[in-house]
Write an enzyme that holds these catalytic residues in place. Structure first.
Site, short mmCIF file in Angstrom:
data_model
loop_
_atom_site.label_atom_id
_atom_site.label_comp_id
_atom_site.label_asym_id
_atom_site.label_seq_id
_atom_site.Cartn_x
_atom_site.Cartn_y
_atom_site.Cartn_z
N TRP A 100 31.59 -12.95 7.38
CA TRP A 100 32.97 -12.97 6.90
C TRP A 100 33.07 -13.72 5.58
CZ3 TRP A 100 35.29 -9.17 8.67
CH2 TRP A 100 35.23 -8.82 10.02
N ASP A 167 39.30 -19.92 5.33
CA ASP A 167 39.51 -18.86 6.31
C ASP A 167 39.39 -19.52 7.68
OD1 ASP A 167 39.37 -16.78 8.09
OD2 ASP A 167 37.71 -15.72 7.10
N LYS A 191 42.90 -13.78 16.85
CA LYS A 191 41.95 -14.62 17.59
C LYS A 191 42.60 -15.82 18.28
CE LYS A 191 38.50 -12.53 14.90
NZ LYS A 191 38.24 -12.29 13.49
C1 LIG Z 1 37.77 -11.68 12.44
C2 LIG Z 1 37.56 -12.45 11.22
C3 LIG Z 1 37.87 -11.92 9.95
C4 LIG Z 1 38.38 -10.52 9.76
O1 LIG Z 1 39.66 -10.39 10.25
P1 LIG Z 1 40.49 -9.05 10.02
O2 LIG Z 1 41.87 -9.47 10.43
O3 LIG Z 1 39.88 -8.02 10.91
O4 LIG Z 1 40.41 -8.66 8.61
C5 LIG Z 1 37.68 -12.73 8.86
N1 LIG Z 1 37.21 -13.97 8.97
C6 LIG Z 1 36.89 -14.52 10.17
C7 LIG Z 1 36.37 -15.92 10.25
C8 LIG Z 1 37.06 -13.76 11.34
O5 LIG Z 1 36.75 -14.28 12.53
#
Ligand SMILES: *Cc1c(COP(=O)(O)O)cnc(C)c1O
Length: 359
Positions: A100, A167, A191
């Protein structure tokens, strides 16, 4: 009622109460007699829900005054490019702690000079890079606090000499965060904060308005802030689910209470991974994530991976296969996962060892 033990990485398990409230709102949103799928996003009831959702974010994370909270469609991947479009003038630094993080950096490279300051690719992202040099001339430093695929987590809020962008998709609302250390925190909701279809960004607005490029309105944080995240029709159902998830977090005692529970769940599961002769943990012990527990079959038992997944499936356990890029096993134990769910997985691992272990 959920009858399975769900360990999926995202979209993930949500509290039963949230499923029930979402189902009820499909028929009648906030006593309006109109489904949440059909209510006007300019109605008083909906505007109140947006305000309430922002207020809950502020309260749960003790977000300092002056920061703004926005919700945008497109998930975390959309934020990868929003961050760069809004903030990248000359140079940004990225810490490559997993797939990611690398994707975030790649998106930024379309907007300017996004450099990799550190990487843990040398050991398949099994640890969190530390101790790297941070140039003073960066527009921002980008980190990923929880590496969902590899099961590593940076659990402290770093002091950073430049604007820090994080992030936090997969560990937001799992622990208290010192928001004042960050210029921008973002993620997808699916999540810990709700379901797929919406992302969040917590922004210190003085970082905005410094780039010269034209920022498309939909990607412009200032446009989103000025329009209360309703520049266009917001993703109403995911925002509703986020609102109910935040209420559940509040009623569960907030992020402090959940952090204790998350730590207890992770301790129980890692203890079994370490004890059980058939398994081994894959992340560096000091960087182990409290959210995504990655493990694999121990050396000599690699051929038992599929039999274990089958065995677990028969015990009602769902979603423990590792990400396709990492292989092995991964149990995502976000806020809504209970100690009973973790205990069910641990019992399954113990039973499996009795059946297949060498002793
Ligand atoms: C799941 C995830 C993403 C991607 O998320 P989307 O909403 O599917 O774009 C990005 N960064 C991390 C750390 C993630 O766990």
């Amino acid at each position: 009622m959920i009858r399975k033990h769900i360990f999926t990485a995202g979209p993930c398990l949500l509290p039963q109460r949230v499923y029930d409230e979402a189902a009820a709102a499909l028929r009648d949103f906030a006593g309006t007699g109109v489904s949440v799928l059909s209510v006007s996003h300019r109605s008083g009831e909906w505007v109140a829900l947006m305000d309430d959702t922002r207020a809950l974010w502020r309260e749960l994370l003790a977000i300092p005054d002056g920061y703004e909270v926005v919700f945008m469609a497109g998930g975390a991947s959309m934020q990868f490019l929003c961050v760069a479009a809004n903030l990248l003038r000359r140079k940004a630094g990225y810490v490559n702690s997993g797939v990611w993080a690398a994707k975030a950096m790649k998106e930024a490279q379309g907007f300017g000079n996004a450099v990799e300051l550190a990487s843990s690719a040398d050991r398949n992202f099994s640890y969190v890079p530390r101790g790297y040099e941070i140039p003073e001339d960066l527009d921002y430093l980008h980190i990923t606090t929880n590496n969902t695929i590899y099961g590593t987590q940076l659990r402290e809020d770093p002091v950073c000499p430049v604007n820090l962008v994080a992030d936090m998709s997969s560990d937001i609302l799992s622990r208290p965060v010192d928001v004042s250390r960050y210029a921008l925190i973002y993620g997808g909701a699916q999540k810990n904060a709700g379901t797929a279809g919406v992302g969040f960004a917590i922004i210190r607005p003085d970082i905005l308005g410094k780039v010269e490029r034209h920022i498309p309105s939909m990607l412009d944080y200032r446009v989103q802030i000025n329009n209360g995240s309703m520049f266009n029709t917001p993703p109403v159902f995911p925002v509703f689910v986020m609102n109910r998830t935040l209420h559940w977090i509040k009623d569960s005692g907030g992020v402090e209470a959940l952090e204790k529970l998350n730590r207890a769940k992770a301790d129980v599961l890692y203890a079994e991974v370490d004890r059980n002769s058939l398994f081994r943990g894959t992340a560096a012990v000091e960087d182990r994530s409290l959210m995504n527990v990655t493990f694999d079959m121990a050396p000599g038992f690699e051929n038992l991976l599929d039999p274990f997944v089958d065995y677990a499936t028969r015990s009602g356990i769902v979603g423990i296969r590792g990400h396709r890029l990492a292989g092995g096993l991964r149990a995502s134990i976000y806020n809504a996962c209970t100690m009973e769910d973790v205990q069910a997985l641990v019992n399954c691992m113990k039973d499996f060892e009795k059946t297949y272990g060498r002793w």
